[in-house]
Scaffold this motif. Sequence first.
Motif, PDB file in Angstrom:
ATOM      1  N   ASN A  86       4.770  14.394  67.547  1.00  0.00           N
ATOM      2  CA  ASN A  86       4.158  14.158  66.171  1.00  0.00           C
ATOM      3  C   ASN A  86       5.119  15.091  65.266  1.00  0.00           C
ATOM      4  O   ASN A  86       6.073  15.849  66.080  1.00  0.00           O
ATOM      5  N   ALA A  87       4.867  15.361  64.111  1.00  0.00           N
ATOM      6  CA  ALA A  87       5.893  15.873  63.277  1.00  0.00           C
ATOM      7  C   ALA A  87       6.027  17.419  63.281  1.00  0.00           C
ATOM      8  O   ALA A  87       7.245  17.898  63.574  1.00  0.00           O
ATOM      9  N   SER A  88       4.871  17.764  63.779  1.00  0.00           N
ATOM     10  CA  SER A  88       4.943  19.593  64.162  1.00  0.00           C
ATOM     11  C   SER A  88       5.680  19.720  65.548  1.00  0.00           C
ATOM     12  O   SER A  88       6.538  20.583  65.640  1.00  0.00           O
ATOM     13  N   GLN A  89       5.347  18.919  66.636  1.00  0.00           N
ATOM     14  CA  GLN A  89       6.031  19.189  67.852  1.00  0.00           C
ATOM     15  C   GLN A  89       7.651  18.728  67.673  1.00  0.00           C
ATOM     16  O   GLN A  89       8.135  19.484  68.509  1.00  0.00           O
ATOM     17  N   LEU A  90       7.899  17.877  66.802  1.00  0.00           N
ATOM     18  CA  LEU A  90       9.187  17.343  66.811  1.00  0.00           C
ATOM     19  C   LEU A  90      10.215  18.767  65.927  1.00  0.00           C
ATOM     20  O   LEU A  90      11.227  19.041  66.569  1.00  0.00           O
ATOM     21  N   LEU A  91       9.236  19.239  64.932  1.00  0.00           N
ATOM     22  CA  LEU A  91       9.958  20.243  64.567  1.00  0.00           C
ATOM     23  C   LEU A  91      10.011  21.735  65.193  1.00  0.00           C
ATOM     24  O   LEU A  91      11.051  22.135  65.422  1.00  0.00           O
ATOM     25  N   SER A  92       9.224  22.037  66.121  1.00  0.00           N
ATOM     26  CA  SER A  92       9.269  22.955  67.029  1.00  0.00           C
ATOM     27  C   SER A  92      10.162  22.897  68.142  1.00  0.00           C
ATOM     28  O   SER A  92      11.228  23.760  68.390  1.00  0.00           O
ATOM     29  N   LYS A  93      10.352  21.559  68.903  1.00  0.00           N
ATOM     30  CA  LYS A  93      10.976  21.181  69.672  1.00  0.00           C
ATOM     31  C   LYS A  93      12.628  21.404  69.108  1.00  0.00           C
ATOM     32  O   LYS A  93      13.545  21.787  69.932  1.00  0.00           O
ATOM     33  N   ALA A  94      12.743  20.712  68.029  1.00  0.00           N
ATOM     34  CA  ALA A  94      14.124  20.551  67.381  1.00  0.00           C
ATOM     35  C   ALA A  94      14.442  22.019  67.161  1.00  0.00           C
ATOM     36  O   ALA A  94      15.954  22.164  67.510  1.00  0.00           O
ATOM     37  N   ALA A  95      13.813  22.860  66.726  1.00  0.00           N
ATOM     38  CA  ALA A  95      14.268  24.170  66.199  1.00  0.00           C
ATOM     39  C   ALA A  95      14.461  24.879  67.425  1.00  0.00           C
ATOM     40  O   ALA A  95      15.723  25.394  67.358  1.00  0.00           O
ATOM     41  N   ALA A  96      13.842  25.019  68.444  1.00  0.00           N
ATOM     42  CA  ALA A  96      14.164  25.707  69.770  1.00  0.00           C
ATOM     43  C   ALA A  96      15.393  25.000  70.159  1.00  0.00           C
ATOM     44  O   ALA A  96      16.310  25.818  70.663  1.00  0.00           O
ATOM     45  N   LYS A  97      15.626  23.650  70.264  1.00  0.00           N
ATOM     46  CA  LYS A  97      16.886  23.116  70.862  1.00  0.00           C
ATOM     47  C   LYS A  97      18.169  23.730  69.983  1.00  0.00           C
ATOM     48  O   LYS A  97      19.161  24.031  70.617  1.00  0.00           O
ATOM     49  N   PHE A  98      18.100  23.612  68.631  1.00  0.00           N
ATOM     50  CA  PHE A  98      19.042  24.048  67.853  1.00  0.00           C
ATOM     51  C   PHE A  98      19.290  25.416  68.027  1.00  0.00           C
ATOM     52  O   PHE A  98      20.579  25.843  68.292  1.00  0.00           O
ATOM     53  N   LYS A  99      18.338  26.305  68.226  1.00  0.00           N
ATOM     54  CA  LYS A  99      18.614  27.734  68.418  1.00  0.00           C
ATOM     55  C   LYS A  99      19.071  28.061  69.862  1.00  0.00           C
ATOM     56  O   LYS A  99      20.054  28.816  69.760  1.00  0.00           O
ATOM     57  N   ASN A 100      18.828  27.395  70.736  1.00  0.00           N
ATOM     58  CA  ASN A 100      19.589  27.731  72.148  1.00  0.00           C
ATOM     59  C   ASN A 100      20.754  27.190  72.100  1.00  0.00           C
ATOM     60  O   ASN A 100      21.977  27.950  72.758  1.00  0.00           O
ATOM     61  N   GLU A 101      21.131  26.118  71.417  1.00  0.00           N
ATOM     62  CA  GLU A 101      22.681  25.797  71.389  1.00  0.00           C
ATOM     63  C   GLU A 101      23.448  26.650  70.385  1.00  0.00           C
ATOM     64  O   GLU A 101      24.528  27.003  70.842  1.00  0.00           O
ATOM     65  N   ALA A 102      22.699  27.236  69.420  1.00  0.00           N
ATOM     66  CA  ALA A 102      23.593  28.179  68.467  1.00  0.00           C
ATOM     67  C   ALA A 102      23.928  29.276  69.221  1.00  0.00           C
ATOM     68  O   ALA A 102      24.955  29.896  69.120  1.00  0.00           O
ATOM     69  N   ASP A 103      22.514  29.834  70.178  1.00  0.00           N
ATOM     70  CA  ASP A 103      22.906  31.141  70.727  1.00  0.00           C
ATOM     71  C   ASP A 103      24.120  30.907  71.939  1.00  0.00           C
ATOM     72  O   ASP A 103      24.740  31.896  72.244  1.00  0.00           O
TER      73      ASP A 103
END
Length: 159
Positions: A86-103
């Motif tokens: 759903n929208a909240s799960q998508l936002l949390s998974k996407a933010a975590a994925k982007f943070k991991n890749e940025a790190d």
Amino acid sequence: MAMSVGSEGGEDAPMSDINTTPLVDVMLVLLIIFLITIPVVVKKVPLKVPTLAYQPTITKAENVILSVRGESDGSCGVYWGQARVNASQLLSKAAAKFKNEADRLGPNVTDPNLFPEVHIRGDQNTPYRCIGGTISIMQSAGFIRVGFISEPKGGTATR
């Protein structure tokens, strides 16, 4: 063309007939003037519209692949891989994925080509609100590059 000079009884009664020939002449002249001047008045903004060329997608492991479709109950179905989110799960998974890749890339990397991309596969009958909402959520999570995956017609892919 006939002309009436009087009535049969010799009376000087006014004529009630209207001569429409001058009216038709004026209308034809106006029509010709409008046909000539309209193309001159309509100005176009010069644009170079891109030509359609399909390019093979280079899939990297860090890219996010989403499938979006309109469900039969009117809701939007967004799938991360094979799992529906759903929208909240998508936002949390996407933010975590982007943070991991940025790190992983490090703090000094500013080239947007090095960051992961989002590839959206949308069903042909998907309402725009589903696709637009997914793009908005992914951009809110930090993803800059969003692309659409389509299926080209046979023999149209470039190399």
